[in-house]
Motif scaffolding. Structure first.
Motif, mmCIF file in Angstrom:
data_model
loop_
_atom_site.group_PDB
_atom_site.id
_atom_site.type_symbol
_atom_site.label_atom_id
_atom_site.label_comp_id
_atom_site.label_asym_id
_atom_site.label_seq_id
_atom_site.Cartn_x
_atom_site.Cartn_y
_atom_site.Cartn_z
ATOM 1 N N UNK A 181 6.017 42.768 -112.074
ATOM 2 C CA UNK A 181 6.636 43.975 -111.518
ATOM 3 C C UNK A 181 8.148 43.813 -111.381
ATOM 4 N N UNK A 182 8.578 42.625 -110.977
ATOM 5 C CA UNK A 182 10.010 42.372 -110.857
ATOM 6 C C UNK A 182 10.689 42.398 -112.224
ATOM 7 N N UNK A 183 10.013 41.848 -113.217
ATOM 8 C CA UNK A 183 10.566 41.868 -114.578
ATOM 9 C C UNK A 183 10.685 43.305 -115.082
ATOM 10 N N UNK A 184 9.697 44.125 -114.751
ATOM 11 C CA UNK A 184 9.746 45.527 -115.171
ATOM 12 C C UNK A 184 10.899 46.259 -114.488
ATOM 13 N N UNK A 186 30.239 54.219 -116.918
ATOM 14 C CA UNK A 186 29.066 53.463 -116.470
ATOM 15 C C UNK A 186 29.370 52.437 -115.389
ATOM 16 N N UNK A 187 30.561 51.832 -115.421
ATOM 17 C CA UNK A 187 30.868 50.784 -114.464
ATOM 18 C C UNK A 187 31.193 51.310 -113.069
ATOM 19 N N UNK A 188 31.170 52.635 -112.900
ATOM 20 C CA UNK A 188 31.368 53.208 -111.574
ATOM 21 C C UNK A 188 30.089 53.140 -110.743
ATOM 22 N N UNK A 189 28.975 52.727 -111.374
ATOM 23 C CA UNK A 189 27.678 52.785 -110.702
ATOM 24 C C UNK A 189 27.062 51.403 -110.519
ATOM 25 N N UNK A 190 26.528 51.188 -109.329
ATOM 26 C CA UNK A 190 25.718 50.010 -109.066
ATOM 27 C C UNK A 190 24.267 50.461 -109.102
ATOM 28 N N UNK A 191 23.450 49.801 -109.914
ATOM 29 C CA UNK A 191 22.069 50.227 -110.143
ATOM 30 C C UNK A 191 21.107 49.163 -109.621
ATOM 31 N N UNK A 192 20.176 49.578 -108.793
ATOM 32 C CA UNK A 192 19.142 48.688 -108.272
ATOM 33 C C UNK A 192 17.792 49.354 -108.484
ATOM 34 N N UNK A 193 16.802 48.605 -108.943
ATOM 35 C CA UNK A 193 15.456 49.149 -109.126
ATOM 36 C C UNK A 193 14.451 48.334 -108.345
ATOM 37 N N UNK A 194 13.590 49.006 -107.608
ATOM 38 C CA UNK A 194 12.526 48.342 -106.849
ATOM 39 C C UNK A 194 11.270 49.197 -106.935
ATOM 40 N N UNK A 247 19.504 59.115 -115.203
ATOM 41 C CA UNK A 247 18.597 58.048 -114.770
ATOM 42 C C UNK A 247 17.160 58.544 -114.688
ATOM 43 N N UNK A 248 16.969 59.781 -114.243
ATOM 44 C CA UNK A 248 15.613 60.308 -114.091
ATOM 45 C C UNK A 248 14.901 60.473 -115.425
ATOM 46 N N UNK A 249 15.659 60.553 -116.518
ATOM 47 C CA UNK A 249 15.063 60.751 -117.839
ATOM 48 C C UNK A 249 14.647 59.444 -118.507
ATOM 49 N N UNK A 250 14.966 58.317 -117.896
ATOM 50 C CA UNK A 250 14.631 57.021 -118.488
ATOM 51 C C UNK A 250 13.151 56.717 -118.253
ATOM 52 N N UNK A 251 12.456 56.294 -119.290
ATOM 53 C CA UNK A 251 11.027 56.005 -119.173
ATOM 54 C C UNK A 251 10.777 54.892 -118.167
ATOM 55 N N UNK A 252 9.751 55.064 -117.359
ATOM 56 C CA UNK A 252 9.383 54.071 -116.360
ATOM 57 C C UNK A 252 9.967 54.342 -114.987
ATOM 58 N N UNK A 253 10.962 55.221 -114.897
ATOM 59 C CA UNK A 253 11.577 55.535 -113.607
ATOM 60 C C UNK A 253 10.654 56.467 -112.823
ATOM 61 N N UNK A 254 10.275 56.050 -111.627
ATOM 62 C CA UNK A 254 9.398 56.857 -110.798
ATOM 63 C C UNK A 254 10.161 57.869 -109.951
ATOM 64 N N UNK A 255 11.364 57.478 -109.532
ATOM 65 C CA UNK A 255 12.169 58.322 -108.660
ATOM 66 C C UNK A 255 13.592 57.793 -108.680
#
Length: 237
Positions: free
Chosen positions: A138-141, A161-169, A191-199
């Motif tokens: 899950x962490x790798x995903x 792109x470098x204006x954004x800090x991105x974290x996924x959990x 970001x919402x259009x990227x596959x695998x993103x839940x929210x």
């Protein structure tokens, strides 16, 4: 830099998939840029922390403060949990995002108190979940999703792109940054259009276009959204 601080959350669902060959190419660029950015941060600290890092809208001093907050928070949380839970801390412009898992609500509240008490922390978004630790898979995903979101930001001509800090959990993407409202809306939509993103959850410092121009007034760089460019796919609340 003076600006209106606004922390808000926008929730949107994933809507489409990106072409794998295209994302693969951009992903390589994203990793390279991220690695370079880390080198720039170290360089700024080495010269006294007074110059602004070219790839970051925070001052070098603010970046150093964020690093200090993260180290203090991580150390204190680790001491408090003693192996119970799996928590990550990300500070951007002294606004702290906490993600991960803990076994009880009491631990979650303890983490909130720890981070809130650290000097110079402006706000805390406690997104820790009460439940079992995430698996390595899950962490790798989550790491892969973060890379794909970064790649999609690089590929989008309306975003710096470098204006954004991105974290996924757990498939939830959290976005931090110093951005205009148009940039915030566009980033959430992309970001919402990227596959695998839940929210997508946005935690931004919102500034005006004039304030954004002022950040780069004494530099040769213009890493900003083109003036007058409206989001191509407005984010839905």
């Amino acid at each position: 830099m003076t600006h209106r601080t606004k922390i808000f959350r926008t929730h949107v669902r994933a809507k489409s998939r990106f072409s794998l060959p295209r994302v693969g190419l951009v992903l390589m660029a994203a990793i390279a840029v991220t690695q370079l950015q880390g080198c720039f941060v170290l360089g700024a600290a080495a010269v006294g922390g007074t110059a602004m890092v070219a790839t970051d809208r925070r001052t070098a001093g603010a970046q150093l403060e964020d690093q200090t907050i993260q180290v203090k928070a991580a150390t204190q949380i680790s001491n408090a949990l003693r192996g119970n839970g799996n928590v990550s801390v990300n500070s951007y412009n002294q606004q702290v995002l906490i993600t991960g898992q803990v076994p009880t609500e009491a631990y979650k509240q303890q983490i909130q108190q720890i981070v809130s008490s650290i000097a110079n922390v402006k706000a805390v978004a406690n997104e820790v979940v009460v439940g079992p630790n995430s698996t390595l898979g899950e962490e790798a995903n989550d790491t892969y999703i973060t890379s794909k979101v970064r790649a999609s930001f690089i590929d989008d001509k309306q975003l710096y792109s470098q204006a954004f800090k991105i974290t996924t959990s757990a498939g939830i993407v959290y976005l931090q940054g110093i951005v205009t409202q148009d940039e915030a809306d566009q980033a959430a939509a992309v970001a919402s259009a990227v596959s695998g993103v839940q929210k997508v959850v946005t935690l931004f410092d919102i500034i005006t276009p004039d304030q954004l121009q002022g950040i780069y007034s004494n530099t040769a760089q213009t890493p900003i959204t083109p003036a007058g460019s409206a989001p191509t796919t407005p984010a839905k609340p």
